[in-house]
Design an enzyme around this catalytic site. Sequence first.
Site, PDB file in Angstrom:
ATOM      1  N   THR A 140       0.803  -1.671  -0.091  1.00 12.25           N
ATOM      2  CA  THR A 140      -0.286  -0.228   0.126  1.00 12.25           C
ATOM      3  C   THR A 140       0.882   1.446  -0.156  1.00 12.25           C
ATOM      4  O   THR A 140       1.909   1.306   0.149  1.00 12.25           O
ATOM      5  CB  THR A 140      -1.134   0.050   1.106  1.00 12.25           C
TER       6      THR A 140
ATOM      7  N   GLY B  65     -10.918  -2.764   3.483  1.00 13.40           N
ATOM      8  CA  GLY B  65      -9.836  -2.357   3.521  1.00 13.40           C
ATOM      9  C   GLY B  65      -9.945  -1.585   4.813  1.00 13.40           C
ATOM     10  O   GLY B  65     -10.844  -0.805   5.259  1.00 13.40           O
TER      11      GLY B  65
HETATM   12  N1  ASP Z   1      -3.867  -2.351   4.234  1.00 10.31           N
HETATM   13  C1  ASP Z   1      -4.242  -2.530   3.078  1.00 10.31           C
HETATM   14  C2  ASP Z   1      -5.356  -3.349   3.637  1.00 10.31           C
HETATM   15  O1  ASP Z   1      -5.876  -4.774   4.843  1.00 10.31           O
HETATM   16  C3  ASP Z   1      -3.003  -3.481   2.291  1.00 10.31           C
HETATM   17  C4  ASP Z   1      -1.442  -2.659   2.758  1.00 10.31           C
HETATM   18  O2  ASP Z   1      -0.993  -2.158   3.517  1.00 10.31           O
HETATM   19  O3  ASP Z   1      -1.184  -3.393   1.756  1.00 10.31           O
HETATM   20  O4  ASP Z   1      -6.032  -3.507   2.076  1.00 10.31           O
END
Ligand code: ASP
Length: 328
Positions: free
Chosen positions: A194, A224
Amino acid sequence: MILRSLSLFFLFLIALSCTNPIPETPKAVLVIHGGAGWISKESVSDSMEQAYIKTLGEALIKGRAVIKDGGSSLDAVQLTIEHLEDSPLFNAGKGSVFTYNETNEMDSAIMDGATGGAGAASGITTIKNPIQVARAVLDHSVHVFLSGPGAEEFAIEQGLKQVDPSYFFTQKNYDRLKEVKVSTTMPSQEKLGTVGAVALDANGNLAAGTSTGGMTNKRYGRIGDVPVIGAGTYAENGVCGISATGHGEFFIRNVVAHDIAARIKYADHTIDKAATEVITELKEKGGAGGVIGLDSQGYVVMPFNTPGMFRGYISLDGSPVVAIYAED
Ligand code: ASP
């Protein structure tokens, strides 16, 4: 008499250091992340490492230019995130990971610390830069959070660039899906790429934004933490701006970004103490990931509980500072 004055002087110094707990953290106008996870020196080739460092550095310089020109922290956050979304290296925009159904569904959010306004979007499949959808929701709608076809329709009405879903195809993410698909559970040791940014402008306004493709092999329709205000993204002037990355379900349940802000606001913690403790406690509950943040004075935090997190910050006049591994 001299002794008494000296001891009073030392007492004064001690009192001063207790009431002014300046954290030992650098100061910046912009801090970014490109995801946390199982990123180690052994798993990243030298050329990939250079590519990550280059793209993160470029994003920092681009975002900082907005602040230097007297622009807003919101604009700096948006531009920085767009740069990272356009790169296939990170799990956002172009480099978004695949759902179980072999589609790309993106989430994004942006928050304005000056007004408390926020915009968020989930289930984006055809808008090139999902952070622009969040920004359009903030600026041009009466709502905070739009999802799926409604969010896409709104984005198109706002004139945002639409692309064919195939734009988001990358071979590495597709191969990764195939690897994890043999198991129906979420991969526990992922590189969670992300992207996020927090900026502080010349008017003292904080803004935070986050953009993601979510997690490989997620069910379609899964949302998410990123677009959940207070979980993956939060900004409040005078307190802090926070953007998170990690296993989203844990960040939602623990309202991570707002928990950090609350500890600063109500318990008078420094941003360093608040963020470090929240991320340590998250690990104890099984939640992998990290956050980046700035407080109202520009103190930087970047704690994470995984082997690595792509991260960096930049001050008004300094060079970009970029790091990847825990030992950096
Ligand atoms: N937090 C993000 C999610 O759960 C994933 C990530 O941080 O890569 O969608």
